[in-house]
Design a protein around this motif. Structure first.
Motif, mmCIF file in Angstrom:
data_model
loop_
_atom_site.group_PDB
_atom_site.id
_atom_site.type_symbol
_atom_site.label_atom_id
_atom_site.label_comp_id
_atom_site.label_asym_id
_atom_site.label_seq_id
_atom_site.Cartn_x
_atom_site.Cartn_y
_atom_site.Cartn_z
ATOM 1 N N SER A 1 0.810 -1.224 0.000
ATOM 2 C CA SER A 1 0.000 0.000 0.000
ATOM 3 C C SER A 1 0.841 1.271 0.000
ATOM 4 N N ALA A 2 2.064 1.199 -0.486
ATOM 5 C CA ALA A 2 2.972 2.347 -0.418
ATOM 6 C C ALA A 2 2.412 3.587 -1.097
ATOM 7 N N PHE A 3 1.683 3.383 -2.214
ATOM 8 C CA PHE A 3 1.094 4.507 -2.943
ATOM 9 C C PHE A 3 -0.415 4.346 -3.103
ATOM 10 N N SER A 4 -1.041 3.564 -2.264
ATOM 11 C CA SER A 4 -2.487 3.360 -2.376
ATOM 12 C C SER A 4 -3.245 4.645 -2.053
ATOM 13 N N ALA A 5 -4.400 4.803 -2.707
ATOM 14 C CA ALA A 5 -5.270 5.972 -2.485
ATOM 15 C C ALA A 5 -4.585 7.292 -2.814
ATOM 16 N N CYS A 6 -3.618 7.252 -3.741
ATOM 17 C CA CYS A 6 -3.100 8.495 -4.327
ATOM 18 C C CYS A 6 -4.029 8.790 -5.498
ATOM 19 N N PHE A 7 -5.152 9.396 -5.200
ATOM 20 C CA PHE A 7 -6.313 9.411 -6.089
ATOM 21 C C PHE A 7 -6.081 10.058 -7.449
ATOM 22 N N ILE A 8 -5.223 11.090 -7.519
ATOM 23 C CA ILE A 8 -5.037 11.768 -8.811
ATOM 24 C C ILE A 8 -3.662 11.501 -9.419
ATOM 25 N N LEU A 9 -2.971 10.489 -8.916
ATOM 26 C CA LEU A 9 -1.684 10.091 -9.488
ATOM 27 C C LEU A 9 -1.894 9.570 -10.904
ATOM 28 N N THR A 10 -1.293 10.229 -11.877
ATOM 29 C CA THR A 10 -1.479 9.842 -13.282
ATOM 30 C C THR A 10 -0.273 9.120 -13.856
ATOM 31 N N SER A 11 0.892 9.303 -13.236
ATOM 32 C CA SER A 11 2.105 8.731 -13.812
ATOM 33 C C SER A 11 3.048 8.267 -12.713
ATOM 34 N N ILE A 12 3.625 7.105 -12.912
ATOM 35 C CA ILE A 12 4.630 6.597 -11.977
ATOM 36 C C ILE A 12 5.667 5.792 -12.745
ATOM 37 N N THR A 13 6.920 5.968 -12.372
ATOM 38 C CA THR A 13 8.025 5.239 -13.002
ATOM 39 C C THR A 13 8.600 4.252 -12.001
ATOM 40 N N ILE A 14 8.592 2.959 -12.375
ATOM 41 C CA ILE A 14 9.160 1.911 -11.526
ATOM 42 C C ILE A 14 10.509 1.513 -12.122
ATOM 43 N N PRO A 15 11.589 1.611 -11.357
ATOM 44 C CA PRO A 15 12.916 1.299 -11.906
ATOM 45 C C PRO A 15 13.184 -0.195 -12.010
#
Length: 227
Positions: free
Chosen positions: A128-142
């Motif tokens: 749940s590290a980024f759960s409920a980040c409601f308006i997160l549109t972009s994420i980069t996973i290395p």
């Protein structure tokens, strides 16, 4: 959680003779000042963590509604459980290349995040590290990340696209649950297992590519994918 939900608390001051704790400008640290323990709820809207800090303690900034900006120095290597949980107004954060672990619920409920870049130094991202980040549109996973934990990105309603790197071997339970705007996902050859309800309620998911390496798909993985 000794001082949590003390919504009017502005400052904590520690006697210089205390052998366990210390304070800098009203913020609570351990004696060595390499770990930030608690940031008062009714504090500044912007804060720069001192360079002496190597770890952000569990729930250190939990529920700090006034916080809009945080600067994490290159000295920090770990971000603790629930460190920024429920920082609803936090809009801008840069995770430095020194960080190797992001623990459970670290940024859960940061409802005004729009994008986040996880540096190549990070090897583990907690549940749940980024759960409920409601308006997160972009994420980069290395490529350094080897697993996506349970509910890591659940309820990221605005997330439309994500690339899972070839380093990832498992996708946890409910990892992308209710990412209702996610339209495309490619599961790389490195992945062997997909957890329970991993993509449940991803209602706009139109294209899914599952590689030959996957040997286990748990129940309700794609339940309510209605596109």
């Amino acid at each position: 959680m000794a001082f949590h939900i003390c919504t009017n608390l502005e400052s904590i001051n520690v006697d210089v003779n205390n052998n366990i704790y210390s304070s800098i400008d009203g913020v609570l640290f351990n004696k060595e000042q390499d770990k930030i323990i608690f940031f008062p709820d009714n504090r500044f809207d912007s804060y720069e963590i001192p360079d002496s800090v190597t770890s952000i303690g569990d729930m250190a900034f939990y529920g700090c509604d006034n916080l809009t900006n945080i600067i994490i120095p290159d000295s920090v290597t770990s971000i603790g459980n629930g460190a920024f949980y429920g920082c609803y107004n936090l809009t801008n954060i840069i995770i430095p290349d020194s960080v190797t672990s992001i623990e459970n619920y670290a940024f859960s409920g940061c409802a005004n995040f729009t994008s986040i870049t996880i540096p190549d130094s990070v090897t583990s991202i907690g549940e749940s590290a980024f759960s409920a980040c409601f308006i997160l549109t972009s994420i980069t996973i290395p490529d350094s990340v080897t697993s996506i934990s349970d509910e890591t990105f659940s309820k990221c309603y605005k997330l439309t696209d994500i690339i899972i790197p070839n380093s990832v071997t498992s996708i946890g339970n409910m990892a992308f649950y209710a990412c209702v705007n996610l339209t495309n996902i490619t599961i790389p050859n490195s992945v062997t297992s997909i957890g329970f309800s991993a993509f449940r309620s991803c209602k706009r998911l139109a294209n899914i590519t599952i590689s030959n390496s996957v040997t286990s798909i748990r129940g309700e993985t794609f339940f309510l994918v209605l596109h």
